[in-house]
Design a protein around this motif. Sequence first.
Motif, PDB file in Angstrom:
ATOM      1  N   ASN A 164       0.832  -1.197   0.000  1.00  0.00           N
ATOM      2  CA  ASN A 164       0.000   0.000   0.000  1.00  0.00           C
ATOM      3  C   ASN A 164       0.872   1.255   0.000  1.00  0.00           C
ATOM      4  OD1 ASN A 164      -2.316  -1.650   0.226  1.00  0.00           O
ATOM      5  ND2 ASN A 164      -2.116  -1.700   2.458  1.00  0.00           N
ATOM      6  N   ASP A 216      -3.424  -0.694  -2.152  1.00  0.00           N
ATOM      7  CA  ASP A 216      -4.261   0.500  -2.137  1.00  0.00           C
ATOM      8  C   ASP A 216      -3.395   1.752  -2.071  1.00  0.00           C
ATOM      9  OD1 ASP A 216      -6.475  -1.176  -2.071  1.00  0.00           O
ATOM     10  OD2 ASP A 216      -6.665  -1.106   0.106  1.00  0.00           O
ATOM     11  N   ASP A 271      -3.753   5.678  -0.603  1.00  0.00           N
ATOM     12  CA  ASP A 271      -4.530   6.595   0.242  1.00  0.00           C
ATOM     13  C   ASP A 271      -3.738   7.888   0.357  1.00  0.00           C
ATOM     14  OD1 ASP A 271      -6.036   7.885   2.168  1.00  0.00           O
ATOM     15  OD2 ASP A 271      -6.397   6.068   3.330  1.00  0.00           O
ATOM     16  N   THR A 304      -3.171   2.079  -9.364  1.00  0.00           N
ATOM     17  CA  THR A 304      -3.001   0.759  -8.771  1.00  0.00           C
ATOM     18  C   THR A 304      -3.541  -0.275  -9.745  1.00  0.00           C
ATOM     19  OG1 THR A 304      -3.625  -0.736  -6.969  1.00  0.00           O
ATOM     20  CG2 THR A 304      -5.165   1.054  -7.472  1.00  0.00           C
ATOM     21  N   GLY A 340      -6.301  -2.804  -6.653  1.00  0.00           N
ATOM     22  CA  GLY A 340      -6.585  -2.167  -5.383  1.00  0.00           C
ATOM     23  C   GLY A 340      -7.467  -0.946  -5.554  1.00  0.00           C
ATOM     24  N   ASN A 341      -7.608  -0.198  -4.464  1.00  0.00           N
ATOM     25  CA  ASN A 341      -8.464   0.978  -4.428  1.00  0.00           C
ATOM     26  C   ASN A 341      -7.631   2.243  -4.252  1.00  0.00           C
ATOM     27  OD1 ASN A 341     -10.766  -0.808  -4.368  1.00  0.00           O
ATOM     28  ND2 ASN A 341     -10.365  -1.103  -2.173  1.00  0.00           N
ATOM     29  N   LYS A 387      -8.013   6.200  -2.685  1.00  0.00           N
ATOM     30  CA  LYS A 387      -8.791   7.177  -1.931  1.00  0.00           C
ATOM     31  C   LYS A 387      -7.971   8.453  -1.798  1.00  0.00           C
ATOM     32  CE  LYS A 387     -10.935   8.164   2.555  1.00  0.00           C
ATOM     33  NZ  LYS A 387     -11.167   7.672   3.945  1.00  0.00           N
ATOM     34  N   ALA A 402      -7.569   3.043 -11.375  1.00  0.00           N
ATOM     35  CA  ALA A 402      -7.668   1.852 -10.532  1.00  0.00           C
ATOM     36  C   ALA A 402      -8.113   0.666 -11.375  1.00  0.00           C
ATOM     37  CB  ALA A 402      -8.641   2.075  -9.381  1.00  0.00           C
ATOM     38  N   GLY A 446     -10.707  -2.318  -8.803  1.00  0.00           N
ATOM     39  CA  GLY A 446     -10.917  -1.649  -7.518  1.00  0.00           C
ATOM     40  C   GLY A 446     -11.898  -0.502  -7.637  1.00  0.00           C
TER      41      GLY A 446
END
Length: 288
Positions: free
Chosen positions: A178, A196, A198, A216, A219-220, A222, A278, A281
């Motif tokens: 991540n 991910d 973030d 990514t 993954g996600n 944010k 993404a 995700g």
Amino acid sequence: LPKHIHLNFNILGGDISINDIIGNLNLSTLGGDISILDSNGEINSKTNGGTITIKSSMGNSKVHSYGGEINLENFKGSVSGSTIGGDILLESISGNINCQSSGGFISLTEIDANTISCRASGGEIIGNNLDGNLTLKCFGDKIQIKNINGISNLYSSGGNILVENHSGTLLINSEKGNIIIEEAVGGIEAITSSGDIDADLSYDSSVNDYSVYMETHLGNIKTIVPKNYPANMENIVYQTTSIKSINSDIILNIDVEHEKVIGKRSIAGGIIPFSLKAHHGTITIKDK
């Protein structure tokens, strides 16, 4: 010994301790520690199985330990260090740094340099209050840095990357892990093959060369963006046709095409290129 002297010691075993010497030091021991305090001059030291400690000194240093720790504190000058099976701890250094650890971690604190280059195999890299252009590569563990000013190029083969309070250009590449960014001002490129992202972004109109690119492949993503962040947004989620894959506090123009969802919007002039991608995700955009 006189205070002004060049020393060349090569011993088969035992410790070497140097204090308050002005001159070049060439020190080697096959089985002990090396300690250098309050000295001024070029330093070249090597030990097999011991710790190298240099404090309150100045000059350029080249140090290597097989199986021991390298510890430099309050040092003015360039540092080139390597250890096999030990840690590297650098604190209050004014000078360029090039260090490598195999099997240990690297800790950087209060560094003022033009270039800081570190490589760790099997251990993490931790940094705090670093001023300079960073190149950090970590194989098998994480990178964690905060309070950074400069251009940072970060790579991890199998661990998370955490960046806190960064000013300048930030380039991140993670093979498997991540990416977490807290309070970043400047250009950002962050890519992870599996993990991910973030990111909490900040904005300073006096800073040039802003751009944001995050991707990514599994993954996600944010992001938290400031109000009236002047971004030209293009956000894409691949391998889906669900408009719910993009969740944004900022109203976006949503299109669905060819197994991907696209959300676009230009905000406050749109002077900052802003792209999130993404695969497999979701994308979430929050407004501060």
